[in-house]
Design a protein around this motif. Structure first.
Motif, mmCIF file in Angstrom:
data_model
loop_
_atom_site.group_PDB
_atom_site.id
_atom_site.type_symbol
_atom_site.label_atom_id
_atom_site.label_comp_id
_atom_site.label_asym_id
_atom_site.label_seq_id
_atom_site.Cartn_x
_atom_site.Cartn_y
_atom_site.Cartn_z
ATOM 1 N N UNK A 215 0.832 -1.199 0.000
ATOM 2 C CA UNK A 215 0.000 0.000 0.000
ATOM 3 C C UNK A 215 0.871 1.255 0.000
ATOM 4 N N UNK A 216 1.924 1.258 0.821
ATOM 5 C CA UNK A 216 2.836 2.404 0.904
ATOM 6 C C UNK A 216 4.080 1.957 1.655
ATOM 7 N N UNK A 217 5.066 2.832 1.685
ATOM 8 C CA UNK A 217 6.280 2.591 2.464
ATOM 9 C C UNK A 217 6.508 3.775 3.391
ATOM 10 N N UNK A 218 7.484 3.675 4.251
ATOM 11 C CA UNK A 218 7.853 4.806 5.094
ATOM 12 C C UNK A 218 7.218 4.844 6.457
ATOM 13 N N UNK A 219 6.462 3.802 6.839
ATOM 14 C CA UNK A 219 5.839 3.773 8.167
ATOM 15 C C UNK A 219 6.838 3.241 9.192
ATOM 16 N N UNK A 220 7.950 3.952 9.323
ATOM 17 C CA UNK A 220 9.038 3.533 10.201
ATOM 18 C C UNK A 220 8.806 4.039 11.622
ATOM 19 N N UNK B 96 -2.963 11.377 2.482
ATOM 20 C CA UNK B 96 -3.759 12.122 1.515
ATOM 21 C C UNK B 96 -3.744 11.591 0.098
ATOM 22 N N UNK B 97 -2.958 10.560 -0.185
ATOM 23 C CA UNK B 97 -2.872 10.000 -1.540
ATOM 24 C C UNK B 97 -3.564 8.645 -1.606
ATOM 25 N N UNK B 98 -4.399 8.449 -2.634
ATOM 26 C CA UNK B 98 -5.080 7.170 -2.816
ATOM 27 C C UNK B 98 -4.064 6.088 -3.138
ATOM 28 N N UNK B 99 -4.055 5.022 -2.318
ATOM 29 C CA UNK B 99 -3.046 3.973 -2.466
ATOM 30 C C UNK B 99 -3.623 2.584 -2.720
ATOM 31 N N UNK B 100 -4.902 2.384 -2.414
ATOM 32 C CA UNK B 100 -5.455 1.031 -2.525
ATOM 33 C C UNK B 100 -6.955 1.116 -2.707
ATOM 34 N N UNK B 101 -7.490 0.190 -3.514
ATOM 35 C CA UNK B 101 -8.934 0.154 -3.754
ATOM 36 C C UNK B 101 -9.408 -1.291 -3.831
ATOM 37 N N UNK B 102 -10.506 -1.580 -3.121
ATOM 38 C CA UNK B 102 -11.165 -2.882 -3.156
ATOM 39 C C UNK B 102 -12.601 -2.690 -3.624
#
Length: 200
Positions: free
Chosen positions: A131-136, A159-165
């Motif tokens: 979905x994203x990176x950087x959740x350190x 704020x950025x769309x990263x995933x859709x189901x």
């Protein structure tokens, strides 16, 4: 001169109302939202501990039900938006679920689970998509989920769309905190803040 004072006072009163009126403006997909404050219950299982908005898994156990979460009220139909900020303050383990959208009865079970690996990769538990990176550790991340029941479920990171189901109809509820996935383990500590809900 005296005739102008009531007008000025009235203008000040109106300005005061405008300043303190609650805003239903959502951070993503703005327009037409109504703020909500759904009820919740606290879930502590295994080595899970909840202290207000701090959620801990204190053990490294890689089996059993290890969770520290808030479970919010069930909803059916409409479009719902969740917003929250999380910061991982310690991560000795990996593959910890942070935010979940669950199906309620009669088709109860996980629908969408956002989890984090040690190193900061955010991923969808079912399917494994990044979905994203950087959740350190020490980094604050904003999560928004927009769930249009019977249509789609969208996840935004900062704020950025990263995933859709795609979404079937039915009843659902939101959960967040720290939850050991079937392939994960603690310990982990996650601090959440600025939790908001909207519907339309």
């Amino acid at each position: 001169m005296t005739g102008k004072r009531p007008l000025l006072a009235g203008a000040a009163a109106v300005c005061g109302v405008l300043l303190v009126a609650p805003s239903a403006s959502a951070e993503v997909e703005p327009g037409g939202w109504t703020s909500q404050s759904p009820s919740f219950s606290v879930q502590e299982r295994g080595c899970g501990q909840v202290d207000n908005l701090t959620f801990k898994l204190t053990c490294s156990t890689a089996s059993g039900d290890q969770r520290a979460e808030r479970r919010y009220a069930t909803y059916t139909g409409g479009t719902r938006q969740f917003e929250g900020y999380f910061k991982i303050t310690s991560m000795g383990g990996t593959r910890i679920s942070l935010k979940q959208t669950f199906r309620d009865a009669p088709d109860a079970g996980p629908y969408f689970m956002l989890a984090v690996e040690r190193g900061g990769r955010l991923y969808a538990v079912h399917g494994g998509a990044t979905v994203a990176s950087g959740a350190t550790v020490g980094t604050t991340v904003r999560v928004n989920t927009v769930h249009q029941v019977g249509s789609s479920h969208r996840t935004y990171i900062n704020g950025s769309l990263k995933h859709r189901y795609d979404s079937p109809g039915g009843s659902y509820y939101d959960k967040f905190g720290a939850y050991r996935t079937s392939s994960g383990n603690g310990p982990a500590t996650v601090a959440w803040s600025n939790i908001k809900f909207w519907r339309k």
